[in-house]
Design a protein around this motif. Structure first.
Motif, short mmCIF file in Angstrom:
data_model
loop_
_atom_site.label_atom_id
_atom_site.label_comp_id
_atom_site.label_asym_id
_atom_site.label_seq_id
_atom_site.Cartn_x
_atom_site.Cartn_y
_atom_site.Cartn_z
N MET A 64 64.82 29.37 34.02
CA MET A 64 65.46 28.06 34.03
C MET A 64 65.92 27.65 32.64
O MET A 64 67.02 27.12 32.46
N ASP A 65 65.11 27.91 31.63
CA ASP A 65 65.46 27.51 30.27
C ASP A 65 66.72 28.24 29.80
O ASP A 65 67.64 27.62 29.25
N VAL A 118 72.96 28.38 29.15
CA VAL A 118 74.24 29.03 29.43
C VAL A 118 75.18 28.06 30.15
O VAL A 118 76.39 28.00 29.85
N PHE A 119 74.65 27.26 31.07
CA PHE A 119 75.47 26.28 31.78
C PHE A 119 76.07 25.26 30.81
O PHE A 119 77.24 24.91 30.91
N THR A 150 64.53 17.60 28.41
CA THR A 150 63.28 17.08 28.99
C THR A 150 62.28 18.19 29.31
O THR A 150 61.09 18.05 29.01
N TYR A 151 62.76 19.27 29.90
CA TYR A 151 61.85 20.26 30.45
C TYR A 151 61.73 21.54 29.63
O TYR A 151 60.87 22.37 29.92
N SER A 152 62.55 21.72 28.64
CA SER A 152 62.47 22.96 27.86
C SER A 152 61.22 22.98 26.99
O SER A 152 60.80 21.95 26.45
N GLY A 171 63.95 24.65 19.60
CA GLY A 171 65.36 24.80 19.23
C GLY A 171 66.30 24.31 20.31
O GLY A 171 67.29 23.63 20.03
N SER A 172 65.99 24.64 21.56
CA SER A 172 66.83 24.20 22.68
C SER A 172 66.80 22.69 22.83
O SER A 172 67.82 22.04 23.07
#
Length: 410
Positions: free
Chosen positions: A73-74, A79-80, A306-308, A312-313
């Motif tokens: 998911m991360d 990529v999206f 929120t979820y990563s 860095g992300s």
């Protein structure tokens, strides 16, 4: 409206023409990005085509990357984000290059719009301040937002080298098929070039339309002051008559003068309305593209922030979130200002000295008020209105998609 224009309006602008335009910064930045020829050559066409090729290459690369990282998911959401952002710039570039003649005509129409009431601005410092203030606002907004976009590149481009120096990571889509082993340096540079190029095009096109809408709202504001000032001219005439009947100032001549000035205002109003329809037709497809991509990018960026679990992300997404939301807001804010200024024409007409005016003056004023009462609302693809309520609804849509992704993750 574009078909009613002379063919000369749709000819390419020269470098000198762009230097004299109120849209100088926007046009020359689009030229730098390979979209707006000044005028053009085969080398420039190849340069612009290279941008489209890189955009298509990014779409193919991102599709392959999603295939190999599906389930992570991360990685997938990152990529999206990059794919939607770069894809938006590529689609806008394609729309722009397919309809260049419309944009040439639009640029020349803006010059005619700005000079439409220049005679009255020269005679009234207050009107001149409104016109000059709108031009300064467009220049500052263009420079400020392009610099804001440039500030994103030091966060996104070197982040893989800073966050994971021991791994061969790419800025956007990872090559899962070879684990980033083949042509790593070349792939890194190409992704950075594609990201910078397409996002600059996307923002520059947005700023072009926003600048035009700011200038249009200023022209409507000038028009409302001109209409309301008919009251002051009538009072001055009455004061003159109270003292003595000077020169040939009779009731009929005063009425003719007021009626003539009202006719000039009506003519200016009609020209502004026709220009707004031309503007809506030209930018409609690009605005709808921006709205669609911005909702998706905002949703995925918020989800990633929120979820990563990767710092860095999270940092990249938090820094990037204001960009897609800001692009929507600029369109809605500037279009809403045009709607408000158009509605103000009715109040200005009611505020002028119409009580003791001639019958033909009142008749013409009623026609002006009736037309001004019809809302002047710009739309995206003639489907979605552009106003502040639309901005709130688009933000709510992004949050709804974000909440749905969160539920799916849980």
């Amino acid at each position: 409206m574009a078909r009613e224009m002379p063919e000369s309006m749709e000819l390419p602008l020269s470098w000198a023409d762009s230097g004299q335009s109120v849209l100088k910064l926007n046009i020359r930045h689009l030229w730098l990005c390979g979209v707006w020829p000044l005028p053009g050559s085969w080398i420039f066409e190849v340069y612009g085509a290279l941008g489209l090729v890189l955009g298509v290459w990014n779409a193919i690369e991102s599709t392959l990357a999603l295939y190999f990282c599906w389930g992570d998911m991360d990685e997938s959401t990152m990529v999206f984000i990059s794919t939607f952002s770069i894809g938006c710039g590529t689609v806008k570039m394609a729309f722009f290059m397919c309809n260049r003649r419309q944009y040439y005509a639009l640029a020349r129409s803006v010059e005619m719009l700005v000079s439409l009431q220049s005679e009255f601005c020269s005679a009234d410092p207050a009107l001149a301040d409104i016109r000059q203030g709108s031009q300064r606002r467009t220049s500052r907004l263009t420079i400020g937002l392009l610099l804001l976009m440039l500030s994103q590149y030091p966060v996104w481009f070197p982040m893989p080298l800073i966050a994971r120096p021991d791994e061969r990571r790419l800025p956007f889509a990872q090559h899962g098929w070879d684990n980033n082993t083949n042509f790593y340096e070349l792939s890194y540079v190409v992704q950075c070039v594609i990201g910078a190029w397409t996002t600059q095009i996307s923002n520059s096109v947005d700023l072009l339309f926003v600048s035009i809408m700011i200038l249009t709202a200023a022209q409507l504001q000038i028009l409302t002051i001109r209409i309301a000032s008919l009251k002051r001219e009538d009072i001055e005439v009455k004061l003159e008559k109270g003292i003595s009947c000077v020169a040939d100032q009779t009731d009929n001549s005063c009425s003719d003068k007021m009626y003539g000035k009202l006719c000039q205002c009506i003519e200016s109003h009609q020209k502004i309305l026709r220009f707004v329809k031309h503007l809506e037709k030209t930018m409609s497809s690009i605005v709808m593209t921006q709205f669609s991509f911005s909702v998706l990018v905002t949703c995925v960026s918020l989800f990633q922030a929120t979820y990563s679990t990767e710092l860095g992300s999270v940092l990249k997404c938090i820094c990037f979130l204001p960009v897609p939301a800001g692009q929507i807001y600029l369109y809605c804010w500037s279009a809403h200002n045009i709607t408000e200024q158009a509605e103000a024409v009715t109040l200005a007409a009611y505020s002028c000295s119409w009580l003791k005016a001639s019958h033909r003056f009142k008749r013409a004023l009623r026609i002006l008020m009736s037309r001004a009462q019809k809302p002047l609302v710009l739309t995206a693809a003639h489907l979605y209105p552009m106003n502040r309520e639309a901005f709130v609804s688009l933000v709510n849509a992004s949050y709804s998609y974000y909440a749905l992704l969160g539920q799916m993750t849980k």
